[in-house]
Enzyme design. Structure first.
Site, PDB file in Angstrom:
ATOM      1  N   GLY A 194     -13.293  -2.741  36.745  1.00  0.00           N
ATOM      2  CA  GLY A 194     -14.464  -3.910  37.007  1.00  0.00           C
ATOM      3  C   GLY A 194     -13.922  -5.273  36.353  1.00  0.00           C
ATOM      4  O   GLY A 194     -14.094  -6.268  37.033  1.00  0.00           O
ATOM      5  N   LYS A 203     -15.203  -1.062  52.293  1.00  0.00           N
ATOM      6  CA  LYS A 203     -16.235  -1.878  52.356  1.00  0.00           C
ATOM      7  C   LYS A 203     -16.108  -3.196  52.183  1.00  0.00           C
ATOM      8  O   LYS A 203     -15.739  -3.541  51.033  1.00  0.00           O
ATOM      9  CB  LYS A 203     -17.779  -1.008  51.840  1.00  0.00           C
ATOM     10  CG  LYS A 203     -17.921   0.341  52.340  1.00  0.00           C
ATOM     11  CD  LYS A 203     -19.347   0.653  51.520  1.00  0.00           C
ATOM     12  CE  LYS A 203     -19.739   2.067  52.456  1.00  0.00           C
ATOM     13  NZ  LYS A 203     -20.947   2.416  51.684  1.00  0.00           N
ATOM     14  N   GLY A 214      -9.235   0.520  40.626  1.00  0.00           N
ATOM     15  CA  GLY A 214      -9.219   2.143  40.972  1.00  0.00           C
ATOM     16  C   GLY A 214      -8.184   2.527  42.003  1.00  0.00           C
ATOM     17  O   GLY A 214      -7.063   3.201  41.626  1.00  0.00           O
ATOM     18  N   ARG A 242      -4.571   5.184  28.757  1.00  0.00           N
ATOM     19  CA  ARG A 242      -5.098   4.234  28.157  1.00  0.00           C
ATOM     20  C   ARG A 242      -4.784   4.180  26.551  1.00  0.00           C
ATOM     21  O   ARG A 242      -4.440   2.852  25.960  1.00  0.00           O
ATOM     22  CB  ARG A 242      -6.643   4.327  28.399  1.00  0.00           C
ATOM     23  CG  ARG A 242      -7.147   3.724  29.508  1.00  0.00           C
ATOM     24  CD  ARG A 242      -8.439   3.843  29.752  1.00  0.00           C
ATOM     25  NE  ARG A 242      -9.000   2.678  30.816  1.00  0.00           N
ATOM     26  CZ  ARG A 242      -9.962   2.960  31.298  1.00  0.00           C
ATOM     27  NH1 ARG A 242     -10.849   3.629  30.924  1.00  0.00           N
ATOM     28  NH2 ARG A 242     -10.369   1.893  32.035  1.00  0.00           N
TER      29      ARG A 242
END
Ligand code: AMP
Length: 394
Positions: A375, A192, A352, A36
């Site tokens: 996100g 999921k 991720g 980063r």
């Protein structure tokens, strides 16, 4: 579009408040992955080249408005200096920054989340920060889904622009989803359905092809009537899965579910497995579980890639952390990478585990763009407005 880049700004002699994301992982008191930090270096270099004076604003961890010495940005200083090739001065309090003339060179303000006003998006706090600079540059796409003082309010108080990393993210994501070269497809995999309902609903309205893989494909197969033994599944979402399939039919999005799978009785590395056909009639034994897409399914997926011009990727096709259940993900990722290298496919990936899986396949470097945002990438793909991006557009 609708946002400015550094190319549009006059920075000569100006103090540039630069919001960055250097929330890096730390192990044993050391930065364990400086990716980063390295990725904001081009923005800092360009600000300096244009005669600007960068003041870095960043958060680190979750201090929730309190000064927590363990969450000081001091830990990033040496990596920042290494990445920028020059010294960086840490200013520890806002009062210190306000009280006297700021030193020359690159400045780093201490963890912005030490102040309640940051996450509270307090206008008075934002005004105090804004008073330290002449221009605002946001290079933290990964924080753009949060409406905080340093991600949205500063953009309204000062002339503002996107930094190089934000510019690259927005350009790649706009090219992939807003104005894609068609046909455009996506791989959505992972554990999921529940975490990706909004994503799937938005994508079926925009894509030509949607490949569903991983544990979430089980929920779709279950919704069609298959009995899947001990496979990871969310039976309470069978209705949602059917709604998504119905919506895809309405919008003309072709949905591909795995037609075969690697089925094992143990969730373990090197566990024995059988290759089993998967469809609405499939009945597995109670202790059997699907841990990966099979070879026929992988071939089908790779063939679909060949007909696409743009591919978005989020989530693995199986339990890729344990061999041999990484096979479908590795093979499909390598195929997508090869089509990218030959100039036939634009590939954009994020989220991720996706980046970890593509790295394992050795495919990440060949993808057109890999988002570093988790996100924010997902919220963009869900079609949600990102406050940090909208603020730059106003
Ligand atoms: P996500 O965070 O939703 O992208 O899910 C990623 C996780 O899903 C990884 O840890 C995979 O091991 C897991 N996963 C993918 N496919 C399966 C599967 N068929 N059964 C169990 N876990 C899976």
């Amino acid at each position: 579009m609708g946002w400015k880049s550094l190319d549009d700004m006059d920075l000569n002699g100006k103090r540039v408040l630069l919001r960055v994301d250097i929330n890096v992982p730390v192990e044993n008191g050391q930065v364990s992955d400086a990716t980063r930090i390295e990725r904001i270096a081009p923005t800092v270099a360009d600000i300096l080249a244009k005669g600007g004076k960068p003041i870095l604003l960043a958060h680190f961890g979750r201090p929730k408005g309190k000064v927590i010495p363990e969450l000081s940005l001091r830990i990033c200083l040496s990596e920042l200096e290494k990445a920028f090739g020059q010294s960086v001065t840490l200013i520890e309090t806002l009062e210190d920054a306000e009280g006297s003339a700021l030193p020359d060179g690159i400045i780093l303000l201490e963890n912005i989340r030490f102040h309640e006003g940051e996450e509270g998006n307090d206008p008075k706090f934002a005004a105090r920060i804004a008073a330290l600079g002449d221009v605002f540059c946001n290079d933290a796409f990964s924080a753009a889904h949060r409406a905080h003082a340093s991600t949205t309010s500063l953009a309204k108080l000062l002339p503002s622009c996107a930094g190089r990393l934000m510019q690259a993210e927005l350009t790649a994501l706009e090219a992939a989803l807003s104005t894609p070269k068609r046909p455009v497809g996506a791989v959505v995999g992972g554990a999921k359905v529940s975490t990706k309902i909004d994503l799937l609903m938005n994508l079926v309205g925009k894509l030509d092809v949607l490949v569903i893989g991983g544990g979430m494909a089980n929920t779709f197969l279950g919704a069609m009537g298959a009995s899947l033994g001990n496979s990871l599944q969310e039976p309470d979402l069978h209705g949602t899965a059917r709604d998504i399939l119905k919506q895809a039919e309405t919008t003309g999005c072709k949905v591909i579910l795995p037609s075969d799978g690697r089925v094992s009785r143990a969730f373990a590395a090197n566990a024995e497995y059988e290759m089993i056909k998967l469809n609405a009639e499939t009945v597995l034994e109670d202790d059997q579980m699907i841990l990966d897409a099979g070879d026929v399914a992988t071939d089908t997926i790779v063939n679909e890639f060949k007909g696409l011009k743009t591919l978005i990727w989020n989530g693995p096709l199986g339990a890729f952390e344990i061999q041999p259940f990484d096979k479908a993900t590795m093979a499909a990722a390598k195929a997508a990478a090869a089509l990218t290298v030959s100039g036939d496919l634009i590939t954009v990936a994020g989220g991720g585990d996706t980046v970890a899986a593509l790295n394992l396949a050795g495919a990440a470097d060949d993808f057109t763009y890999i988002s570093t945002a988790g996100g924010a990438f997902l919220e963009w793909m869900e079609g949600k407005e990102l406050p940090g991006v909208s603020a730059l557009q106003d």
